[in-house]
Design a protein around this motif. Structure first.
Motif, mmCIF file in Angstrom:
data_model
loop_
_atom_site.group_PDB
_atom_site.id
_atom_site.type_symbol
_atom_site.label_atom_id
_atom_site.label_comp_id
_atom_site.label_asym_id
_atom_site.label_seq_id
_atom_site.Cartn_x
_atom_site.Cartn_y
_atom_site.Cartn_z
ATOM 1 N N TYR A 16 9.093 -4.180 -49.374
ATOM 2 C CA TYR A 16 9.712 -3.144 -48.544
ATOM 3 C C TYR A 16 11.093 -2.773 -49.075
ATOM 4 N N ALA A 17 11.821 -3.741 -49.579
ATOM 5 C CA ALA A 17 13.143 -3.443 -50.147
ATOM 6 C C ALA A 17 13.008 -2.490 -51.337
ATOM 7 N N VAL A 18 12.034 -2.762 -52.213
ATOM 8 C CA VAL A 18 11.821 -1.861 -53.359
ATOM 9 C C VAL A 18 11.437 -0.475 -52.863
ATOM 10 N N LEU A 19 10.525 -0.399 -51.898
ATOM 11 C CA LEU A 19 10.108 0.907 -51.372
ATOM 12 C C LEU A 19 11.272 1.652 -50.724
ATOM 13 N N ASN A 20 12.119 0.936 -49.996
ATOM 14 C CA ASN A 20 13.286 1.583 -49.387
ATOM 15 C C ASN A 20 14.263 2.087 -50.449
ATOM 16 N N ALA A 21 14.435 1.333 -51.517
ATOM 17 C CA ALA A 21 15.305 1.789 -52.616
ATOM 18 C C ALA A 21 14.721 3.038 -53.274
ATOM 19 N N SER A 27 13.235 9.935 -52.728
ATOM 20 C CA SER A 27 12.725 10.533 -51.490
ATOM 21 C C SER A 27 11.216 10.371 -51.332
ATOM 22 N N ILE A 28 10.697 9.190 -51.686
ATOM 23 C CA ILE A 28 9.260 8.986 -51.512
ATOM 24 C C ILE A 28 8.932 8.979 -50.023
ATOM 25 N N GLY A 29 7.723 9.399 -49.701
ATOM 26 C CA GLY A 29 7.263 9.409 -48.320
ATOM 27 C C GLY A 29 6.326 8.250 -48.043
ATOM 28 N N PRO A 30 5.840 8.155 -46.807
ATOM 29 C CA PRO A 30 4.979 7.039 -46.417
ATOM 30 C C PRO A 30 3.680 6.936 -47.228
ATOM 31 N N LEU A 31 3.053 8.053 -47.544
ATOM 32 C CA LEU A 31 1.790 7.987 -48.291
ATOM 33 C C LEU A 31 2.000 7.455 -49.698
ATOM 34 N N GLN A 32 3.047 7.930 -50.366
ATOM 35 C CA GLN A 32 3.325 7.431 -51.715
ATOM 36 C C GLN A 32 3.737 5.959 -51.654
ATOM 37 N N ALA A 33 4.526 5.595 -50.652
ATOM 38 C CA ALA A 33 4.926 4.194 -50.492
ATOM 39 C C ALA A 33 3.692 3.316 -50.280
ATOM 40 N N ARG A 34 2.746 3.771 -49.474
ATOM 41 C CA ARG A 34 1.527 2.997 -49.235
ATOM 42 C C ARG A 34 0.710 2.838 -50.514
ATOM 43 N N ARG A 35 0.616 3.906 -51.309
ATOM 44 C CA ARG A 35 -0.119 3.814 -52.580
ATOM 45 C C ARG A 35 0.507 2.765 -53.497
ATOM 46 N N ILE A 36 1.831 2.788 -53.601
ATOM 47 C CA ILE A 36 2.544 1.814 -54.440
ATOM 48 C C ILE A 36 2.323 0.402 -53.899
ATOM 49 N N PHE A 37 2.524 0.226 -52.610
ATOM 50 C CA PHE A 37 2.363 -1.072 -51.947
ATOM 51 C C PHE A 37 0.965 -1.630 -52.199
ATOM 52 N N ASN A 38 -0.058 -0.810 -51.949
ATOM 53 C CA ASN A 38 -1.440 -1.259 -52.116
ATOM 54 C C ASN A 38 -1.762 -1.581 -53.572
ATOM 55 N N ARG A 104 28.720 3.289 -52.898
ATOM 56 C CA ARG A 104 29.663 4.408 -52.762
ATOM 57 C C ARG A 104 28.927 5.737 -52.896
ATOM 58 N N PRO A 105 29.281 6.724 -52.094
ATOM 59 C CA PRO A 105 28.676 8.047 -52.265
ATOM 60 C C PRO A 105 29.023 8.587 -53.641
ATOM 61 N N PRO A 106 28.199 9.376 -54.247
ATOM 62 C CA PRO A 106 26.962 9.969 -53.730
ATOM 63 C C PRO A 106 25.724 9.125 -53.997
ATOM 64 N N MET A 107 25.841 7.827 -54.086
ATOM 65 C CA MET A 107 24.716 6.910 -54.231
ATOM 66 C C MET A 107 23.884 7.134 -55.498
ATOM 67 N N PRO A 108 24.501 7.177 -56.661
ATOM 68 C CA PRO A 108 23.674 7.283 -57.867
ATOM 69 C C PRO A 108 23.009 5.956 -58.211
ATOM 70 N N LEU A 109 23.491 4.870 -57.588
ATOM 71 C CA LEU A 109 22.949 3.533 -57.820
ATOM 72 C C LEU A 109 22.498 2.936 -56.488
ATOM 73 N N VAL A 110 21.460 2.120 -56.542
ATOM 74 C CA VAL A 110 20.970 1.449 -55.348
ATOM 75 C C VAL A 110 20.756 -0.021 -55.709
ATOM 76 N N SER A 111 21.169 -0.905 -54.823
ATOM 77 C CA SER A 111 20.985 -2.331 -55.074
ATOM 78 C C SER A 111 19.854 -2.890 -54.213
ATOM 79 N N VAL A 112 19.059 -3.749 -54.826
ATOM 80 C CA VAL A 112 17.998 -4.500 -54.150
ATOM 81 C C VAL A 112 18.311 -5.967 -54.422
ATOM 82 N N PHE A 113 18.303 -6.790 -53.382
ATOM 83 C CA PHE A 113 18.676 -8.187 -53.582
ATOM 84 C C PHE A 113 18.150 -9.069 -52.457
#
Length: 193
Positions: A16-21, A27-38, A104-113
């Protein structure tokens, strides 16, 4: 009686952390997230021992996160850039600075940890969780998180963070430095599929 929710009976917070990142970056949506997850779960299930460790929380999930990020780079976003900047002995202040710079905005980087919540006198974590650093303000680093637990941590103040070898006398948080992944999208990353 309380309803079951993500994290109550499964151990997929790292996914879920990867999907949220990816949601933040692409801007992935729920269907694409589900495909990746599955797709990732199906691939992991091919090795019974690996899959069992994932299901039973007998792993730190770093390999799963790395597999998932590689999979996404291969199938959806070839422009996804992933850095694992730290070793296990990196001090928490260096990790904090990196997480702060990602938030920091504009969020060019995202951290997962991954983070561990520990309440003395125990030295074992009572929470072992993966999340996304979302934004920083005076309170601390706010998470884009999948947990719905009433006592979940959604904002980490710097004062609660410490190194594993330097426990505090009150509840504290350790971020294993080797778990941190910094994600960004190259300009040629393309649009969501």
């Amino acid at each position: 009686m309380q309803s079951f929710y993500q994290g109550k009976i499964d151990n997929f917070c790292a996914m879920y952390a990867v999907l949220n990142a990816l949601q933040v970056l692409f801007s992935i949506g729920p269907l694409q997230a589900r495909r990746i997850f599955n797709r990732v779960l199906l691939a992991q299930s091919a090795d019974a021992e690996t899959f069992s460790r994932i299901l039973e929380h007998r792993t730190d999930y770093v390999a799963l996160v790395d597999y998932m990020l590689d999979d996404v780079r291969r199938h959806e976003f070839p422009g996804l850039c992933v850095k694992a900047p730290f070793t296990s002995d990196t001090p928490c202040n260096e990790v904090w600075e990196a997480l702060r710079s990602c938030a920091r905005p504009p969020m060019p980087l995202v951290s997962v940890f991954r983070f561990l919540r520990i309440a003395p006198p125990s030295e074992k974590p009572y929470v072992d969780h993966w999340t996304v650093g979302h934004y920083m303000d005076m309170e601390g680093l706010h998470f884009m998180d999948c947990s719905l637990e009433a006592g979940a941590l959604y904002c980490l103040p710097y004062a609660k963070l410490t190194d594993p070898w330097r426990p505090l006398s009150r509840e504290y948080v350790v971020i294993p430095p080797e778990s941190v992944r910094i994600l960004s999208a190259s300009r040629s990353a393309g649009l969501p599929v």
